[in-house]
Scaffold this active site. Sequence first.
Site, PDB file in Angstrom:
ATOM      1  N   LYS A   1      31.561  37.306  28.973  1.00 38.70           N
ATOM      2  CA  LYS A   1      32.847  37.423  29.663  1.00 38.70           C
ATOM      3  C   LYS A   1      33.905  36.567  28.972  1.00 38.70           C
ATOM      4  O   LYS A   1      35.016  37.026  28.681  1.00 38.70           O
ATOM      5  CB  LYS A   1      32.659  36.970  31.124  1.00 38.70           C
ATOM      6  CG  LYS A   1      33.763  37.381  32.031  1.00 38.70           C
ATOM      7  CD  LYS A   1      33.470  36.971  33.471  1.00 38.70           C
ATOM      8  CE  LYS A   1      32.379  37.825  34.084  1.00 38.70           C
ATOM      9  NZ  LYS A   1      31.936  37.331  35.400  1.00 38.70           N
TER      10      LYS A   1
ATOM     11  N   ARG B   1      34.095  31.798  37.434  1.00 45.67           N
ATOM     12  CA  ARG B   1      33.026  32.800  37.310  1.00 45.67           C
ATOM     13  C   ARG B   1      32.053  32.413  36.223  1.00 45.67           C
ATOM     14  O   ARG B   1      32.432  31.846  35.203  1.00 45.67           O
ATOM     15  CB  ARG B   1      33.585  34.162  36.905  1.00 45.67           C
ATOM     16  CG  ARG B   1      34.516  34.797  37.904  1.00 45.67           C
ATOM     17  CD  ARG B   1      35.081  36.061  37.279  1.00 45.67           C
ATOM     18  NE  ARG B   1      36.381  36.356  37.799  1.00 45.67           N
ATOM     19  CZ  ARG B   1      36.617  37.319  38.695  1.00 45.67           C
ATOM     20  NH1 ARG B   1      35.638  38.057  39.140  1.00 45.67           N
ATOM     21  NH2 ARG B   1      37.838  37.525  39.119  1.00 45.67           N
TER      22      ARG B   1
ATOM     23  N   GLY C   1      25.841  40.384  39.100  1.00 43.96           N
ATOM     24  CA  GLY C   1      25.505  39.871  40.427  1.00 43.96           C
ATOM     25  C   GLY C   1      24.493  38.749  40.420  1.00 43.96           C
ATOM     26  O   GLY C   1      24.133  38.228  41.472  1.00 43.96           O
TER      27      GLY C   1
ATOM     28  N   MET D   1      24.741  35.751  38.820  1.00 41.53           N
ATOM     29  CA  MET D   1      25.300  34.416  38.881  1.00 41.53           C
ATOM     30  C   MET D   1      26.456  34.440  39.892  1.00 41.53           C
ATOM     31  O   MET D   1      26.690  35.435  40.532  1.00 41.53           O
ATOM     32  CB  MET D   1      25.784  34.012  37.493  1.00 41.53           C
ATOM     33  CG  MET D   1      24.739  34.259  36.437  1.00 41.53           C
ATOM     34  SD  MET D   1      23.354  33.121  36.549  1.00 41.53           S
ATOM     35  CE  MET D   1      24.163  31.691  35.910  1.00 41.53           C
TER      36      MET D   1
ATOM     37  N   ARG E   1      33.700  44.645  29.178  1.00 40.85           N
ATOM     38  CA  ARG E   1      32.394  44.484  28.530  1.00 40.85           C
ATOM     39  C   ARG E   1      31.881  45.872  28.213  1.00 40.85           C
ATOM     40  O   ARG E   1      32.371  46.867  28.781  1.00 40.85           O
ATOM     41  CB  ARG E   1      31.420  43.757  29.445  1.00 40.85           C
ATOM     42  CG  ARG E   1      31.214  44.465  30.750  1.00 40.85           C
ATOM     43  CD  ARG E   1      30.308  43.678  31.671  1.00 40.85           C
ATOM     44  NE  ARG E   1      30.373  44.231  33.008  1.00 40.85           N
ATOM     45  CZ  ARG E   1      29.854  43.668  34.073  1.00 40.85           C
ATOM     46  NH1 ARG E   1      29.256  42.515  33.978  1.00 40.85           N
ATOM     47  NH2 ARG E   1      29.935  44.234  35.255  1.00 40.85           N
TER      48      ARG E   1
ATOM     49  N   HIS F   1      26.245  47.217  43.781  1.00 39.38           N
ATOM     50  CA  HIS F   1      25.088  46.558  43.182  1.00 39.38           C
ATOM     51  C   HIS F   1      23.941  47.547  42.961  1.00 39.38           C
ATOM     52  O   HIS F   1      23.376  47.635  41.877  1.00 39.38           O
ATOM     53  CB  HIS F   1      24.647  45.407  44.100  1.00 39.38           C
ATOM     54  CG  HIS F   1      23.478  44.648  43.575  1.00 39.38           C
ATOM     55  ND1 HIS F   1      22.191  44.937  43.963  1.00 39.38           N
ATOM     56  CD2 HIS F   1      23.395  43.662  42.656  1.00 39.38           C
ATOM     57  CE1 HIS F   1      21.373  44.127  43.325  1.00 39.38           C
ATOM     58  NE2 HIS F   1      22.074  43.336  42.533  1.00 39.38           N
TER      59      HIS F   1
ATOM     60  N   SER G   1      -5.811  63.711   6.629  1.00 44.07           N
ATOM     61  CA  SER G   1      -5.103  63.219   7.818  1.00 44.07           C
ATOM     62  C   SER G   1      -5.892  62.035   8.365  1.00 44.07           C
ATOM     63  O   SER G   1      -7.060  62.172   8.730  1.00 44.07           O
ATOM     64  CB  SER G   1      -4.993  64.323   8.867  1.00 44.07           C
ATOM     65  OG  SER G   1      -4.382  63.813  10.017  1.00 44.07           O
TER      66      SER G   1
ATOM     67  N   CYS H   1      -2.850  61.109  12.178  1.00 48.60           N
ATOM     68  CA  CYS H   1      -2.794  61.703  13.515  1.00 48.60           C
ATOM     69  C   CYS H   1      -3.374  60.787  14.587  1.00 48.60           C
ATOM     70  O   CYS H   1      -3.535  61.181  15.728  1.00 48.60           O
ATOM     71  CB  CYS H   1      -3.465  63.071  13.533  1.00 48.60           C
ATOM     72  SG  CYS H   1      -5.192  63.022  13.068  1.00 48.60           S
TER      73      CYS H   1
ATOM     74  N   TYR I   1       3.575  62.904   6.882  1.00 50.75           N
ATOM     75  CA  TYR I   1       3.899  62.989   8.315  1.00 50.75           C
ATOM     76  C   TYR I   1       3.005  62.066   9.127  1.00 50.75           C
ATOM     77  O   TYR I   1       1.951  61.620   8.652  1.00 50.75           O
ATOM     78  CB  TYR I   1       3.754  64.429   8.838  1.00 50.75           C
ATOM     79  CG  TYR I   1       2.332  64.949   8.851  1.00 50.75           C
ATOM     80  CD1 TYR I   1       1.507  64.730   9.953  1.00 50.75           C
ATOM     81  CD2 TYR I   1       1.808  65.657   7.766  1.00 50.75           C
ATOM     82  CE1 TYR I   1       0.194  65.203   9.968  1.00 50.75           C
ATOM     83  CE2 TYR I   1       0.512  66.132   7.770  1.00 50.75           C
ATOM     84  CZ  TYR I   1      -0.296  65.896   8.876  1.00 50.75           C
ATOM     85  OH  TYR I   1      -1.585  66.340   8.892  1.00 50.75           O
TER      86      TYR I   1
HETATM   87  C1  PEP Z   1      -8.653  59.627  15.387  1.00 50.64           C
HETATM   88  O1  PEP Z   1      -9.822  59.280  15.296  1.00 50.64           O
HETATM   89  O2  PEP Z   1      -7.699  58.883  15.111  1.00 50.64           O
HETATM   90  C2  PEP Z   1      -8.303  60.985  15.837  1.00 50.64           C
HETATM   91  C3  PEP Z   1      -7.055  61.384  15.800  1.00 50.64           C
HETATM   92  O3  PEP Z   1      -9.296  61.748  16.345  1.00 50.64           O
HETATM   93  P1  PEP Z   1      -9.921  61.537  17.791  1.00 50.64           P
HETATM   94  O4  PEP Z   1      -9.052  60.601  18.537  1.00 50.64           O
HETATM   95  O5  PEP Z   1      -9.980  62.879  18.385  1.00 50.64           O
HETATM   96  O6  PEP Z   1     -11.257  60.968  17.475  1.00 50.64           O
END
Ligand code: PEP
Length: 868
Positions: free
Chosen positions: A22, A92, A101, A103, A336, A454, A761, A828, A848
């Site tokens: 403030k 204030r 609210g 303080m 603010r 409030h 993966s 994954c 990814y």
């Molecule tokens: C893992 O092991 O990371 C995976 C994605 O497979 P799950 O969780 O199905 O074993």
Amino acid sequence: MTQWVYLFSEGSKEQKGLLGGKGANLAEMTKLGLPVPTGFTVTTDACLCYLNQGNVLTEEMKGQIIQAVDQLAEKTQKAFGDAENPLLVSVRSGSKFSMPGMMDTVLNLGLNDQTVETLARNSQNERFAYDCYRRLLQMFGDVVMGIDNQKFESRITALKKVHQLEFDNELTAEHWKQIVTEYKEIYRQNIQREFPQDPIEQLYLAIEAVFGSWNNQRAKTYRRLHDISDDLGTAVNIQEMVFGNFGETSGTGVVFSRNPSTGEPGLFGEYLINAQGEDVVAGVRTPKPIQTLADDLPEQYQQLKTICENLEKHYKDMQDVEFTIEREKLFILQTRNGKRTSKATITILLDMFNEGLITEDELVMRLEAKDLEASLHPSFQEETLKNRVPFLTGLAASPGAAVGAAYFTADSATLAKARGEKVILVREETSPEDIEGIAVSEAVVTARGGMTSHAAVVARGMGICSVVGCEALTMEEDQGIVGGETIQEGTILSVDGTTGSVYFGEISLEELSNTVALDDLHEIWDRHAKFQVRANAETPKDIETAMALGATGIGLARTEHMFFEKSRLLQFRRLILADSLNERLEVLKHLKQVQKDDFKFIYQAAQGKATTIRLLDPPLHEFLPKNNDECREVAKDLGKTFNEVKRKTDNLAETNPMLGFRGLRLGVAYPEIYQMQGEAIIEAAYEVMNEQGYEIQPEIMIPFTIDAEEFARVRESIETAIQTSLAQYEQEINYQIGTMIEIPRACLVADQIAKYADFFSFGTNDLTQMVLGLSRDDSPRIVTQYLEAGIMQDDPFQVLDEDGVGAMMKIAIEKGRQVKPDLKIGICGEAAAHPKSIAFLNQLPINYISCSPFRIPQAKMTLAQHGV
Ligand code: PEP
Ligand code: MG
């Protein structure tokens, strides 16, 4: 000498740490030449010093305060206690982070038995002067002296009752004089002292009270809930009073430069004519929407609008501005960055970006995870809602929808929550004491107060759905009354904070709310992201959600998850308990059709985006009967004897199933199972390509690989089956067969495996389990202990273990890419999506990550932020 006090003309917006939010903004606005009442700020350092030194203001501080008061007197041509021109100030609090609210505030400081007379004379309004004085007595008594505010309020209520009046503004000068006398008596009774007549003494006491309030319970709770450090302290702002309660050409209000609920551009807020500061936020009188100020005081409305626009440009953010108009002169008391709903945050940032107010990089960096999470708030199912009539309506203060049991106090709400109930807090109005009760509630409903009350501000900040100002609701101690209906404790209510409606009973919730704004963001995020974010999903509903939330494909469709449904479970059990190849083939024929349909749904829902389908990876114990009763049931279902089922189940039982007959070990033992899945994947792709016209390149993923030879054999057996399937079609289908890397050995021999695998993966769930030797199912107890002991900083199943698992992944990536420089590599395991994991993964050359649908927006946002 330390500088403990800064005049507004000395500071700037960069000094939030020292002057509080403030104070820093008041200084900034003073610098910008805006009409800010003059004043000064006592710093947060002074607060910390005060608290550390046993709650005393040092002589040095006092000296600087007196000096600043003198300068204030000079500028305003007024003086404390002056018989002609008394200086009145507001006091204030204001810490680095806004704590609404939490303080305390004291207005009209400087009034005493003499100056009130002068004020009455100068303003030619005795009623006004005594109303101001009683407010000082009341606020000072409550905030500084700790006298229960109810003791003061009850006197006003009693007086109104005697004279049969409804509102405070109907009380006359004589009434307020009487109240002043009564209030002074309350002082004597409660603190055995007179109300201090010396303005400097009032000021010191008020400053000390503000400093002390940094450590009051409400403030501590708020900081804990909002992760604000206890070591910051609060500053105190002392500012010349301006009066919004000077008659019909005066008023006070709070405006946002854009709508804090929806983000729509244009002024949004409320005001009251002839009212002072707290009246608007306290919800005592229901304020008017700001647009009508254009009729009441058109010039001041225009001026306010322009100032808000300029402030927004200056701060590059939506502003929450407090103003007062004293006899047609507009003053800005505070600005603010406005609190807003998450939906509004996204809309506002996108609009400001489109308006050229902020850059694309700023847009990317300024979104926060909580905005995204909350923008995925549930709403009620439209169909169900059509047939329901709300029994109560109010202001739609904070969007979202919630169902729960009504509770009338913060304590009872907290207790009910602890019992596992979903809670709706229903109150006349809320105050900072209710903060814990609000935090545990699904929704907050109040009978009184406006959009800046409030309840509205706090619920919005916390992303809790809220409906306020429900005029038809009367609260009694143990029930709420609406017309002929009552809400009892425990009554189930459905609250729609987006429309401002409250319903009796439960209405089904829809999980996804508005994702339209997200669509625009995905495009921007994708431009900054180094790799893609796919979804771990296999049901059509989850895949649709994932696509709506910006998934760039499916990174993991777990086929064993498709067998948990009852009739399928039976087929699956028939498969694993089969005695002969023939019996298995029989079941597989049926399952192939089922799976083909599953895969068709997946392809359709994925709308032609990359789709990785993982072949069966069942820890078999999850599917086997658990005890004799279940064996008996399964035997009956499958037309086998109990002994047959029992024997087979016992044979398949494993001491450590997570390291047992899983993944492609099943494919090695029973090639026909993976062959069936391979055929179903290809045939489904072919049919969807033909029917829907999508280009589909199925990615078939084999789990649990430990060895190149093992993988090569399983791959070959699947390909043989696929080739037979393909022979029926004229069109070629490009498919890939890759592997999960989720066992340490696979990382170490990744170069050998890469010769046969089209992609990798990482399954970091299993990889973490095995690299750390920590069972994924049993880890919580151990991890909790390790976290508490400080041995681990994070749960490795939530945040990727960079030093162990991460190092193992680096080896696998390097080895894999040595053999195939373009090898597609994804992750994954669920930990990949955590912001901390992304910070690490962003440095790796991967293509990814894949995570559950609702985590996608946040993962993409974090990724984009690393790309800025
Ligand atoms: C893992 O092991 O990371 C995976 C994605 O497979 P799950 O969780 O199905 O074993
Ligand atoms: Mg796994």
